[in-house]
Scaffold this motif. Structure first.
Motif, mmCIF file in Angstrom:
data_model
loop_
_atom_site.group_PDB
_atom_site.id
_atom_site.type_symbol
_atom_site.label_atom_id
_atom_site.label_comp_id
_atom_site.label_asym_id
_atom_site.label_seq_id
_atom_site.Cartn_x
_atom_site.Cartn_y
_atom_site.Cartn_z
ATOM 1 N N LYS A 33 28.679 48.478 13.782
ATOM 2 C CA LYS A 33 28.485 49.423 12.522
ATOM 3 C C LYS A 33 29.581 50.176 11.843
ATOM 4 O O LYS A 33 30.066 49.959 10.776
ATOM 5 C CB LYS A 33 27.182 50.450 12.986
ATOM 6 C CG LYS A 33 25.857 49.706 13.154
ATOM 7 C CD LYS A 33 24.978 51.016 13.594
ATOM 8 C CE LYS A 33 23.439 50.308 14.050
ATOM 9 N NZ LYS A 33 22.733 51.458 14.248
ATOM 10 N N ARG A 34 30.398 50.444 12.898
ATOM 11 C CA ARG A 34 31.773 51.278 12.523
ATOM 12 C C ARG A 34 32.638 50.348 11.942
ATOM 13 O O ARG A 34 33.280 50.555 11.057
ATOM 14 C CB ARG A 34 32.254 51.951 13.819
ATOM 15 C CG ARG A 34 33.467 52.862 13.437
ATOM 16 C CD ARG A 34 33.971 53.747 14.283
ATOM 17 N NE ARG A 34 33.956 53.282 15.582
ATOM 18 C CZ ARG A 34 33.166 53.366 16.687
ATOM 19 N NH1 ARG A 34 32.361 54.137 16.743
ATOM 20 N NH2 ARG A 34 33.511 52.695 17.755
ATOM 21 N N GLU A 35 32.841 49.172 12.469
ATOM 22 C CA GLU A 35 33.895 48.096 12.053
ATOM 23 C C GLU A 35 33.342 47.644 10.910
ATOM 24 O O GLU A 35 34.314 47.372 9.664
ATOM 25 C CB GLU A 35 33.977 46.872 13.108
ATOM 26 C CG GLU A 35 34.736 47.361 14.123
ATOM 27 C CD GLU A 35 35.010 46.072 15.138
ATOM 28 O OE1 GLU A 35 34.529 45.153 14.933
ATOM 29 O OE2 GLU A 35 35.634 46.367 15.988
ATOM 30 N N LEU A 36 31.991 47.452 10.439
ATOM 31 C CA LEU A 36 31.518 46.809 9.366
ATOM 32 C C LEU A 36 31.604 47.906 8.139
ATOM 33 O O LEU A 36 31.830 47.555 7.081
ATOM 34 C CB LEU A 36 30.017 46.499 9.357
ATOM 35 C CG LEU A 36 29.623 45.078 10.231
ATOM 36 C CD1 LEU A 36 28.113 44.969 10.417
ATOM 37 C CD2 LEU A 36 30.426 44.041 9.431
ATOM 38 N N GLN A 37 31.324 49.194 8.553
ATOM 39 C CA GLN A 37 31.474 50.094 7.562
ATOM 40 C C GLN A 37 33.030 50.292 6.963
ATOM 41 O O GLN A 37 33.347 50.429 6.058
ATOM 42 C CB GLN A 37 31.219 51.591 8.047
ATOM 43 C CG GLN A 37 31.293 52.569 6.950
ATOM 44 C CD GLN A 37 30.329 52.247 5.989
ATOM 45 O OE1 GLN A 37 29.228 51.823 5.930
ATOM 46 N NE2 GLN A 37 30.790 52.740 4.675
ATOM 47 N N ASP A 38 34.015 50.160 7.904
ATOM 48 C CA ASP A 38 35.470 50.044 7.572
ATOM 49 C C ASP A 38 35.715 48.954 6.728
ATOM 50 O O ASP A 38 36.515 49.186 5.547
ATOM 51 C CB ASP A 38 36.219 49.899 8.901
ATOM 52 C CG ASP A 38 36.173 51.342 9.716
ATOM 53 O OD1 ASP A 38 35.664 52.243 9.262
ATOM 54 O OD2 ASP A 38 36.638 51.356 10.972
ATOM 55 N N ILE A 39 34.985 47.730 7.017
ATOM 56 C CA ILE A 39 35.397 46.289 5.953
ATOM 57 C C ILE A 39 34.771 46.898 4.835
ATOM 58 O O ILE A 39 35.548 46.397 3.805
ATOM 59 C CB ILE A 39 34.872 45.497 6.592
ATOM 60 C CG1 ILE A 39 35.596 44.879 7.901
ATOM 61 C CG2 ILE A 39 34.705 44.186 5.891
ATOM 62 C CD1 ILE A 39 34.930 43.984 8.857
ATOM 63 N N ARG A 40 33.808 47.188 4.566
ATOM 64 C CA ARG A 40 33.085 47.956 3.285
ATOM 65 C C ARG A 40 33.790 48.718 2.386
ATOM 66 O O ARG A 40 34.202 48.488 1.241
ATOM 67 C CB ARG A 40 31.624 48.446 3.665
ATOM 68 C CG ARG A 40 30.651 47.355 3.914
ATOM 69 C CD ARG A 40 29.113 48.097 4.006
ATOM 70 N NE ARG A 40 28.328 47.167 4.696
ATOM 71 C CZ ARG A 40 27.814 47.241 5.854
ATOM 72 N NH1 ARG A 40 28.095 48.495 6.511
ATOM 73 N NH2 ARG A 40 26.984 46.571 6.437
ATOM 74 N N GLU A 41 34.358 49.591 3.058
ATOM 75 C CA GLU A 41 35.293 50.720 2.637
ATOM 76 C C GLU A 41 36.704 50.193 2.028
ATOM 77 O O GLU A 41 37.094 50.398 1.012
ATOM 78 C CB GLU A 41 35.491 51.842 3.560
ATOM 79 C CG GLU A 41 34.349 52.850 3.655
ATOM 80 C CD GLU A 41 34.588 53.670 4.693
ATOM 81 O OE1 GLU A 41 35.974 54.205 5.010
ATOM 82 O OE2 GLU A 41 33.606 54.547 5.093
ATOM 83 N N LYS A 42 37.293 49.203 2.806
ATOM 84 C CA LYS A 42 38.447 48.407 2.462
ATOM 85 C C LYS A 42 38.237 47.771 1.405
ATOM 86 O O LYS A 42 39.391 47.787 0.489
ATOM 87 C CB LYS A 42 38.615 47.630 3.884
ATOM 88 C CG LYS A 42 39.936 46.947 3.469
ATOM 89 C CD LYS A 42 40.605 46.121 4.669
ATOM 90 C CE LYS A 42 41.814 45.481 4.634
ATOM 91 N NZ LYS A 42 42.180 44.787 5.678
ATOM 92 N N TYR A 43 37.188 47.018 1.168
ATOM 93 C CA TYR A 43 37.041 45.878 0.269
ATOM 94 C C TYR A 43 36.131 46.591 -0.705
ATOM 95 O O TYR A 43 35.914 45.860 -1.876
ATOM 96 C CB TYR A 43 36.669 44.616 0.694
ATOM 97 C CG TYR A 43 37.707 44.065 1.439
ATOM 98 C CD1 TYR A 43 38.404 43.458 1.056
ATOM 99 C CD2 TYR A 43 37.433 43.923 2.869
ATOM 100 C CE1 TYR A 43 39.693 42.667 1.692
ATOM 101 C CE2 TYR A 43 38.240 43.447 3.617
ATOM 102 C CZ TYR A 43 39.592 42.858 3.220
ATOM 103 O OH TYR A 43 40.363 42.146 3.981
#
Length: 47
Positions: A33-43
């Motif tokens: 969940k944390r990694e997916l959230q980081d990707i969402r924020e990055k892009y």
């Protein structure tokens, strides 16, 4: 069917990556969940 000697096997590599991530995420789903959230924020993706 004749097999060629491959220097690089992309299918094998992807299976290994998927298996590795599955083991990690099964131990601690919060990591996924944390990694997916980081990707969402990055892009800039909204979920």
């Amino acid at each position: 069917m004749k097999m060629k000697n491959k220097k690089f096997d992309a299918v094998k590599m992807m299976r290994e990556i998927r298996d590795k991530l599955s083991r990690i995420y099964n131990k601690d789903p919060e990591i996924e969940k944390r990694e997916l959230q980081d990707i969402r924020e990055k892009y800039g993706i909204r979920a």
